[in-house]
Scaffold this motif. Structure first.
Motif, PDB file in Angstrom:
ATOM      1  N   VAL A  37     -12.085   6.583   5.140  1.00  0.00           N
ATOM      2  CA  VAL A  37     -10.949   7.234   4.406  1.00  0.00           C
ATOM      3  C   VAL A  37      -9.952   6.314   4.316  1.00  0.00           C
ATOM      4  N   ILE A  38      -9.508   5.751   5.437  1.00  0.00           N
ATOM      5  CA  ILE A  38      -8.264   5.164   5.631  1.00  0.00           C
ATOM      6  C   ILE A  38      -8.116   3.754   4.602  1.00  0.00           C
ATOM      7  N   TRP A  39      -9.442   3.134   4.598  1.00  0.00           N
ATOM      8  CA  TRP A  39      -9.586   1.960   3.626  1.00  0.00           C
ATOM      9  C   TRP A  39      -9.471   2.422   1.975  1.00  0.00           C
ATOM     10  N   LEU A  40      -9.944   3.596   2.083  1.00  0.00           N
ATOM     11  CA  LEU A  40      -9.596   4.348   0.537  1.00  0.00           C
ATOM     12  C   LEU A  40      -8.122   4.489   0.261  1.00  0.00           C
ATOM     13  N   LEU A  41      -7.461   4.942   1.169  1.00  0.00           N
ATOM     14  CA  LEU A  41      -5.907   5.280   1.182  1.00  0.00           C
ATOM     15  C   LEU A  41      -5.274   4.150   1.121  1.00  0.00           C
ATOM     16  N   TRP A  42      -5.521   3.148   1.583  1.00  0.00           N
ATOM     17  CA  TRP A  42      -4.712   1.643   1.837  1.00  0.00           C
ATOM     18  C   TRP A  42      -5.080   1.114   0.330  1.00  0.00           C
ATOM     19  N   GLY A  43      -6.351   1.287   0.021  1.00  0.00           N
ATOM     20  CA  GLY A  43      -6.758   0.744  -1.463  1.00  0.00           C
ATOM     21  C   GLY A  43      -5.756   1.364  -2.559  1.00  0.00           C
ATOM     22  N   VAL A  44      -5.473   2.695  -2.495  1.00  0.00           N
ATOM     23  CA  VAL A  44      -4.616   3.290  -3.515  1.00  0.00           C
ATOM     24  C   VAL A  44      -3.324   2.627  -3.334  1.00  0.00           C
ATOM     25  N   LEU A  45      -3.021   2.373  -2.145  1.00  0.00           N
ATOM     26  CA  LEU A  45      -1.253   1.780  -1.996  1.00  0.00           C
ATOM     27  C   LEU A  45      -1.326   0.431  -2.773  1.00  0.00           C
ATOM     28  N   TRP A  46      -2.345  -0.174  -2.239  1.00  0.00           N
ATOM     29  CA  TRP A  46      -2.333  -1.423  -3.060  1.00  0.00           C
ATOM     30  C   TRP A  46      -2.554  -1.735  -4.506  1.00  0.00           C
ATOM     31  N   PHE A  47      -3.397  -0.577  -4.973  1.00  0.00           N
ATOM     32  CA  PHE A  47      -3.299  -0.323  -6.402  1.00  0.00           C
ATOM     33  C   PHE A  47      -2.033  -0.207  -7.040  1.00  0.00           C
ATOM     34  N   THR A  48      -1.205   0.831  -6.393  1.00  0.00           N
ATOM     35  CA  THR A  48       0.138   1.152  -6.733  1.00  0.00           C
ATOM     36  C   THR A  48       0.957  -0.200  -7.025  1.00  0.00           C
ATOM     37  N   GLY A  49       0.767  -1.155  -6.085  1.00  0.00           N
ATOM     38  CA  GLY A  49       1.359  -2.566  -6.390  1.00  0.00           C
ATOM     39  C   GLY A  49       1.107  -2.924  -7.297  1.00  0.00           C
TER      40      GLY A  49
ATOM     41  N   PHE B 285       6.475   8.277  -6.351  1.00  0.00           N
ATOM     42  CA  PHE B 285       5.745   8.801  -5.109  1.00  0.00           C
ATOM     43  C   PHE B 285       5.484   7.588  -4.329  1.00  0.00           C
ATOM     44  N   VAL B 286       5.477   6.351  -4.768  1.00  0.00           N
ATOM     45  CA  VAL B 286       5.076   5.158  -3.656  1.00  0.00           C
ATOM     46  C   VAL B 286       5.732   5.184  -2.456  1.00  0.00           C
ATOM     47  N   PRO B 287       7.045   5.112  -2.388  1.00  0.00           N
ATOM     48  CA  PRO B 287       7.794   5.078  -1.110  1.00  0.00           C
ATOM     49  C   PRO B 287       7.210   6.291  -0.040  1.00  0.00           C
TER      50      PRO B 287
ATOM     51  N   ILE C  27       4.910   0.472  11.160  1.00  0.00           N
ATOM     52  CA  ILE C  27       6.336   0.384  11.037  1.00  0.00           C
ATOM     53  C   ILE C  27       6.652  -0.538   9.656  1.00  0.00           C
ATOM     54  N   VAL C  28       5.961  -1.328   9.372  1.00  0.00           N
ATOM     55  CA  VAL C  28       6.216  -2.252   7.971  1.00  0.00           C
ATOM     56  C   VAL C  28       5.968  -1.178   7.080  1.00  0.00           C
ATOM     57  N   LEU C  29       5.100  -0.561   6.752  1.00  0.00           N
ATOM     58  CA  LEU C  29       4.827   0.587   5.600  1.00  0.00           C
ATOM     59  C   LEU C  29       5.816   1.578   5.687  1.00  0.00           C
ATOM     60  N   MET C  30       6.146   2.135   6.904  1.00  0.00           N
ATOM     61  CA  MET C  30       7.307   3.099   7.007  1.00  0.00           C
ATOM     62  C   MET C  30       8.728   2.404   6.406  1.00  0.00           C
ATOM     63  N   ASN C  31       8.802   1.445   7.055  1.00  0.00           N
ATOM     64  CA  ASN C  31      10.051   0.582   6.638  1.00  0.00           C
ATOM     65  C   ASN C  31      10.205   0.315   5.254  1.00  0.00           C
TER      66      ASN C  31
ATOM     67  N   ILE D 245       5.147   5.574   3.494  1.00  0.00           N
ATOM     68  CA  ILE D 245       5.502   6.256   4.994  1.00  0.00           C
ATOM     69  C   ILE D 245       4.450   7.111   5.288  1.00  0.00           C
ATOM     70  N   PHE D 246       3.685   7.896   4.344  1.00  0.00           N
ATOM     71  CA  PHE D 246       2.317   8.834   4.668  1.00  0.00           C
ATOM     72  C   PHE D 246       1.391   7.866   5.458  1.00  0.00           C
ATOM     73  N   GLU D 247       1.133   6.836   4.773  1.00  0.00           N
ATOM     74  CA  GLU D 247       0.205   5.806   5.093  1.00  0.00           C
ATOM     75  C   GLU D 247       0.548   5.169   6.237  1.00  0.00           C
TER      76      GLU D 247
END
Length: 170
Positions: A120-132, A144-146, A11-15, A150-152
């Motif tokens: 795979v999930i860890w790699l996706l999370w890493g991508v999101l953190w890297f965008t930060g 595309f980050v928002p 919910i925090v990622l989607m929010n 939401i996707f993650e």
């Protein structure tokens, strides 16, 4: 406990993604980050206090990686509430993104109980953190980050949370 915490990571990622798309006030966005951050920190402190680190290094690994999430959401909340410089958060995000790489490897190699899907999930999370890091330190706007958040939130946290909570996934 992972399923429980992942539900609130979802919910925090989607929010965060939705609030960014709506251009919601940062202080309003901070509320869910505080709830999710405190839950994650509290859950992982319980693991630290009750963990059996001599016989089960998995407890230490779970707490260490879990705190990366809790501190992320608390960092976001405090920055939004006090309108702080986001660059320190960006450097923290780079640190966490780098840590996502060995976490993914450990999941893939079965060194943890997480398995290939969590790699795979860890790699996706890493991508999101890297965008930060890219957005706050390098000052590059990534529109595309928002949507990624939401996707993650849905596919790397909400669905796995339900599968874990219901006993379908380990």
């Amino acid at each position: 406990m992972l399923g429980l915490v992942l539900m609130y990571v979802a919910i925090v990622l989607m929010n965060n993604g939705l609030c960014r798309l709506m251009k919601a006030d940062g202080k309003s966005t901070a509320v869910m980050n505080i709830f999710a951050g405190l839950l994650s920190v509290a859950a992982n402190i319980i693991v630290i206090v009750h963990g059996d680190f001599e016989n089960n290094v998995q407890d230490l690994y779970a707490a260490a990686t879990g705190l990366l999430f809790g501190f992320t959401y608390l960092f976001v909340a405090v920055n939004n509430i006090y309108n702080l410089d986001w660059r320190p958060y960006g450097w923290y995000s780079l640190f966490v993104a780098i840590n996502a790489i060995p976490a993914a490897y450990l999941s893939y190699s079965q060194e943890t109980n997480e398995g290939f899907c969590f790699a795979v999930i860890w790699l996706l999370w890493g991508v999101l953190w890297f965008t930060g890091f890219i957005e706050t330190v390098l000052k590059k706007n990534l529109p595309f980050v928002p949507y990624l958040a939401i996707f993650e939130g849905i596919f790397t946290a909400w669905i796995p949370a339900w599968l874990i909570i219901t006993g379908v996934w380990y």
